[in-house]
Enzyme design. Structure first.
Site, PDB file in Angstrom:
ATOM      1  N   LYS A 217     -37.150  14.374  62.148  1.00 13.08           N
ATOM      2  CA  LYS A 217     -37.683  13.959  60.849  1.00 13.08           C
ATOM      3  C   LYS A 217     -36.621  13.222  60.040  1.00 13.08           C
ATOM      4  O   LYS A 217     -36.885  12.172  59.421  1.00 13.08           O
ATOM      5  CB  LYS A 217     -38.177  15.179  60.074  1.00 13.08           C
ATOM      6  CG  LYS A 217     -38.515  14.931  58.624  1.00 13.08           C
ATOM      7  CD  LYS A 217     -39.670  13.973  58.439  1.00 13.08           C
ATOM      8  CE  LYS A 217     -40.011  13.839  56.960  1.00 13.08           C
ATOM      9  NZ  LYS A 217     -41.152  12.947  56.727  1.00 13.08           N
ATOM     10  N   CYS A 271     -38.281  11.364  50.496  1.00 14.77           N
ATOM     11  CA  CYS A 271     -37.757  11.389  51.868  1.00 14.77           C
ATOM     12  C   CYS A 271     -36.576  10.452  52.069  1.00 14.77           C
ATOM     13  O   CYS A 271     -35.453  10.900  52.290  1.00 14.77           O
ATOM     14  CB  CYS A 271     -38.867  11.018  52.859  1.00 14.77           C
ATOM     15  SG  CYS A 271     -40.135  12.283  53.051  1.00 14.77           S
TER      16      CYS A 271
END
Length: 419
Positions: A217, A271
């Protein structure tokens, strides 16, 4: 695995909880914000995301979605809480630890604990350690001295990391269609999580260990960050050399193996602006390119501020219209937004009177409300009053501004839509 408890009803938790409820799961959503809980329990949505209001209302009316301030017994516990940065770009897993402590009293043999939050390396193992301490009566999959998991067929609690991989604006579609990576604390945990996700995910489900899933991720977002940094650095070079960076990128991208992204005023969001620092923190000596990319992108807002101040200095009492405050076009998401930081710096430095034009919010962000020289304004007012028009976010509404309305103004376009 019919009863689901979702901790964190934000940009990931609420769509996930609502989707599961409409798929027939009994979902108990948990959030620390009482207003958020109250809003959801009225069948309403507190996040701007296409079609989410319809999904939340449908989930509520089905009777399968209930929100509360505290967890409840469940078969599956999903942690979707924030993982921000502390001072010095250090990962803050305080919310993960708090969520783990919150669910510990409710765990029962056979339960599955899933971390969907983006997390630093080793966090899934920490959750296993914390649960071992909090619930010594339960068997938690053990971890050996090398940080690798050891299968235990008698493990009573399954723990896995399945990072979200959705794009704001397309969350509901991508929750179902995207491939999912599942990293189990052991193989049994990975397989158990797979059985759960197979019930509503159409994309491929790929199994690995927890640490690989955690890094996967982070790498996905660091890849984007590095490529954006290249585009932003090009914009600085072109500024110095008096070259149109947008034309340059268009021409370079005609090469069949070149695909340069678009520059902007910086990088925001929950993110890309944060996750690469998690990698740097885990391997500081090795992550040199990733660190440099972060520094390039973090510097870009200051470059934009300097440019605006130089242009504003031409006017006695400049009025500066800053178009857009969110980190991404056509959303209300302000997290880590470079546009907000640019407006804040302009306000601090008294660059002029600032008209913030943001069609997706109704009030100024908390970081801007105490400045007397910043006000929220509509586009019409900004076009009438501003000496400088600064485009910070490429919302659809800004594409239709007629060029004739900009002729007598100083224009700074950080997104390239008025080129």
């Amino acid at each position: 695995m019919q009863k689901i408890c979702v901790l964190g009803l934000g940009y990931i938790g609420l769509p996930t909880a609502s989707l599961l409820a409409t798929k027939g799961f009994k979902v108990h959503g948990v959030d620390v914000n009482a207003q958020t809980v109250e809003t959801i329990n009225r069948g309403n949505n507190h996040i701007h995301e296409p079609d989410l209001d319809v999904l939340v209302k449908s989930a509520f009316r089905s009777g399968n979605l209930v929100a509360a301030l505290e967890p409840a017994p469940a078969d599956v516990f999903i942690l979707a809480v924030p993982t921000p940065l502390k001072e010095g770009h250090l990962p803050d897993i305080t919310y993960i630890k708090a969520a783990t402590r919150a669910i510990a009293p409710y765990l029962a043999p056979g339960n599955l604990v899933i971390l969907e939050s983006t997390i630093p390396l080793g966090t899934t193992e920490k959750v296993a350690d914390w649960l071992s301490e909090l619930r010594p009566d339960l068997i938690i999959p053990p971890i050996n001295e090398h940080g690798r998991t050891v299968d235990n067929d008698k493990a009573q609690i399954f723990i896995a990391h399945c990072p979200e991989r959705v794009l704001p604006g397309q969350i509901l579609k991508e929750l179902i269609d995207n491939d999912r990576i599942i990293g189990g604390i052991d193989q049994s945990s990975a397989r158990t999580a797979q059985l759960f996700y197979e019930r509503f995910v159409k994309g491929n489900i790929l199994l690995t260990n927890a640490r690989t899933a955690e890094l996967c991720k982070l790498v996905e977002n660091a890849f984007r960050d590095v490529n954006i940094a290249f585009a932003n650095e090009l914009s600085l070079i072109c500024e110095k050399l008096d070259i149109n960076v947008w034309e340059l990128i268009d021409l370079a991208n005609r090469h069949p193996r070149v695909n340069i992204l678009q520059p902007g005023p910086g990088v925001g969001g929950h993110c890309i602006a944060i996750d690469p620092w998690f990698i740097v923190n885990s391997a500081p000596d090795e992550a040199r390119l990733i660190r440099t990319a972060r520094e390039v992108n973090d510097h870009k807002p200051q470059f934009v501020v300097t440019k605006i101040r130089e242009k504003a200095a031409r006017f006695k009492k400049p009025v500066i219209a800053c178009l857009g405050l969110t980190f991404k076009a056509d959303t209300d998401d302000l997290r880590e937004s470079p546009a907000v930081e640019i407006v804040r710096q302009l306000a601090i430095k008294q660059a002029g009177h600032i008209l913030a034009v943001e069609p997706y919010i109704g009030t100024l962000p908390a970081t801007l409300v105490n400045f007397g020289n910043v006000q929220l304004a509509d586009l019409k007012t900004a076009l009438q009053r501003a000496d400088l028009m600064v485009l910070l976010v490429n919302h659809r509404a800004f594409y239709d501004i007629g060029r004739e309305l900009l002729n007598e103004k100083v224009v700074i376009d950080t997104r390239g839509i008025w080129r």
